[in-house]
Scaffold this motif. Structure first.
Motif, PDB file in Angstrom:
ATOM      1  N   SER A   1      34.981  43.319  51.937  1.00 56.40           N
ATOM      2  CA  SER A   1      36.276  42.842  51.006  1.00 56.40           C
ATOM      3  C   SER A   1      37.459  42.014  51.797  1.00 56.40           C
ATOM      4  O   SER A   1      37.537  42.184  52.973  1.00 56.40           O
ATOM      5  N   ASP A   2      38.134  41.434  50.896  1.00 61.61           N
ATOM      6  CA  ASP A   2      39.395  40.734  51.384  1.00 61.61           C
ATOM      7  C   ASP A   2      40.560  41.664  51.152  1.00 61.61           C
ATOM      8  O   ASP A   2      41.613  41.389  51.870  1.00 61.61           O
TER       9      ASP A   2
ATOM     10  N   GLY B   1      37.410  45.670  46.980  1.00 63.92           N
ATOM     11  CA  GLY B   1      36.438  44.746  46.358  1.00 63.92           C
ATOM     12  C   GLY B   1      36.513  45.258  44.817  1.00 63.92           C
ATOM     13  O   GLY B   1      37.278  45.514  43.966  1.00 63.92           O
ATOM     14  N   ASN B   2      34.957  45.172  44.495  1.00 61.92           N
ATOM     15  CA  ASN B   2      34.758  45.637  43.084  1.00 61.92           C
ATOM     16  C   ASN B   2      34.251  47.125  43.053  1.00 61.92           C
ATOM     17  O   ASN B   2      33.824  47.543  42.086  1.00 61.92           O
TER      18      ASN B   2
END
Length: 159
Positions: free
Chosen positions: A120-121, A89-90
């Protein structure tokens, strides 16, 4: 996908491995001796130039008191001194690595990585190979949380 996962998973006699389930691109497996359970996946775009099959795994080793430990097998051995970065993710994580394997530096970072994976993906790992080429592998995380939970439950202490 199941055949692919079992073919490159953490080494153990094929007859000893129990399949716990396959959840989208992630599989969950258990080995009896030594007792270990893990969720595992291959990167999205597997490159044919890989020296071996890369993977990302989250493992539990009950006898060692280890739960939810990250292990990433890179598709090539990394360059000495090259940082290995994992983006989930980030969030960014610096991993420790030797040869072609990378891990979180400690259990607290493992826990943060798994928590980020659940939200997250995708995740991406980056480093430099011995030959100087850039190594980047991306993993889809759909099914990862379910596979991690299946592996964790399979190796949970009973009683």
């Amino acid at each position: 996908m199941l055949v692919l996962l079992t073919a490159f998973a953490i080494p153990a006699p094929a007859s000893a491995r129990d399949t716990l389930g396959v959840f989208d691109g992630w599989g969950a497996f258990a080995d009896p001796r030594p007792r270990r359970c893990y969720a595992i996946a291959e990167p999205d775009a597997r490159r044919r130039s890989a020296a071996w099959r890369p993977f990302a795994a989250i493992s539990a080793w009950p006898a060692r008191g280890v739960r939810a430990q990250l292990n990433i097998r890179l598709r090539k051995a990394k360059r000495r001194g090259a940082p290995v970065l994992l983006m989930v993710g980030n969030m960014r994580f610096a991993l420790v690595a030797g040869g072609a394997d990378a891990w979180a530096p400690n259990a607290a970072i493992d826990a943060r990585i798994v928590a980020a994976m659940r939200q997250s993906d995708s995740m991406r790992i980056e480093t430099r190979a011995r030959d100087g080429s850039r190594l980047v592998d991306t993993y889809r995380l759909r099914g990862a949380a379910t596979a991690i939970d299946a592996a964790t439950l399979a190796c949970a202490p009973s009683g």
